[in-house]
Design an enzyme around this catalytic site. Sequence first.
Site, PDB file in Angstrom:
ATOM      1  N   LYS A  74      82.220  59.883  82.747  1.00 37.23           N
ATOM      2  CA  LYS A  74      82.797  58.594  83.128  1.00 37.23           C
ATOM      3  C   LYS A  74      82.591  58.318  84.611  1.00 37.23           C
ATOM      4  CE  LYS A  74      84.596  56.008  80.960  1.00 37.23           C
ATOM      5  NZ  LYS A  74      83.938  54.862  80.270  1.00 37.23           N
ATOM      6  N   HIS A  95      79.354  51.325  84.459  1.00 35.11           N
ATOM      7  CA  HIS A  95      79.964  50.032  84.113  1.00 35.11           C
ATOM      8  C   HIS A  95      80.412  49.286  85.372  1.00 35.11           C
ATOM      9  CE1 HIS A  95      79.831  51.199  79.895  1.00 35.11           C
ATOM     10  NE2 HIS A  95      80.441  52.325  80.200  1.00 35.11           N
ATOM     11  N   VAL A 177      77.845  49.288  68.192  1.00 33.42           N
ATOM     12  CA  VAL A 177      79.288  49.453  67.994  1.00 33.42           C
ATOM     13  C   VAL A 177      79.739  48.715  66.742  1.00 33.42           C
ATOM     14  CG1 VAL A 177      81.579  48.928  68.912  1.00 33.42           C
ATOM     15  CG2 VAL A 177      79.814  49.827  70.431  1.00 33.42           C
ATOM     16  N   ASP A 268      85.509  48.450  78.677  1.00 33.63           N
ATOM     17  CA  ASP A 268      84.896  49.112  79.833  1.00 33.63           C
ATOM     18  C   ASP A 268      83.953  48.182  80.589  1.00 33.63           C
ATOM     19  OD1 ASP A 268      82.885  49.088  77.955  1.00 33.63           O
ATOM     20  OD2 ASP A 268      82.646  51.264  77.852  1.00 33.63           O
ATOM     21  N   ALA A 298      89.449  52.609  77.519  1.00 37.15           N
ATOM     22  CA  ALA A 298      88.060  52.474  77.970  1.00 37.15           C
ATOM     23  C   ALA A 298      87.205  53.699  77.673  1.00 37.15           C
ATOM     24  CB  ALA A 298      88.029  52.171  79.464  1.00 37.15           C
ATOM     25  N   MET A 300      87.228  55.723  74.691  1.00 31.70           N
ATOM     26  CA  MET A 300      87.573  56.093  73.322  1.00 31.70           C
ATOM     27  C   MET A 300      86.930  57.404  72.878  1.00 31.70           C
ATOM     28  SD  MET A 300      87.492  52.318  71.531  1.00 31.70           S
ATOM     29  CE  MET A 300      87.674  52.956  69.870  1.00 31.70           C
TER      30      MET A 300
END
Length: 378
Positions: A74, A95, A177, A268, A298, A300
Amino acid sequence: MIIGVPKEIKNNENRVALTPGGVSQLISNGHRVLVETGAGLGSGFENEAYESAGAEIIADPKQVWDAEMVMKVKEPLPEEYVYFRKGLVLFTYLHLAAEPELAQALKDKGVTAIAYETVSEGRTLPLLTPMSEVAGRMAAQIGAQFLEKPKGGKGILLAGVPGVSRGKVTIIGGGVVGTNAAKMAVGLGADVTIIDLNADRLRQLDDIFGHQIKTLISNPVNIADAVAEADLLICAVLIPGAKAPTLVTEEMVKQMKPGSVIVDVAIDQGGIVETVDHITTHDQPTYEKHGVVHYAVANMPGAVPRTSTIALTNVTVPYALQIANKGAVKALADNTALRAGLNTANGHVTYEAVARDLGYEYVPAEKALQDESSVAGA
């Protein structure tokens, strides 16, 4: 090259950037890997497994961050910005369109930041795909859980039972997704509708699912109608590198039945629902607004770290090897897919959508990398 793997510090982020197997691949190519103590424990990988693979276990996070390339899962949190420096290559999910302070810090410090989510091969995003698959599948099962009355939902079983209607699932976005969310929702027996802008993509989804789903072209009327009917709304829109558009207004949310559930996987990148106004965590994953349960975690895939870490390492290591073997400048010059992942370098923002969304001047990667001395591994 010296490669650092710090422990993730985001709330309940149990993934790690490399498995011991990934470490062994880098070491077999002549590189050093520094792994922070306990970095892999959340994913089920002991320090000893990394040592057996040839890594050095380091207690001090600063020493790990002093590596030439740092691999994470992340985006760095503010307390990690102190480790940024010119010459550092950072390879992780970023992001940045939804993280203006992080973008500024990377730019100010001259970090060469390569974002997993914008590495692109043709029309595919190979480093984002496995986590999108995980998040999509999780979205359906998480939504099903929060529809249960004790979790704040309306008490709906998505599958229904003989004589009782199935729950209705609306999925906005028919990409990776959305497709994986649909697979799970269909498998659970739900009544599934998928909305997408691209008619060709809807045809592909019809071919995949046949009569098991309904498809709608994306426009405000179709979205409003499908949202109002939904027991579970899954938001799965992605514009690579850019902030997600607001497609579901507060007024639309007000039309949902009390106890309905929204899972905004796009959070995110800022989220697509007007009432999803903050990120939630695995500790406190939901909040209620207008009688609707909102889930906006954000990270998961961090809840299923073993699966996620292995899937992520499978796709990131080949790119990491290119950076480590060639140095960042040559690797970025030689590989257009990797170059598309470059978001900042030498004080410039090098990804056009991020620059546009955050109000920075866009500088093409080729120009930003001209000063090779500013990039680790040159």
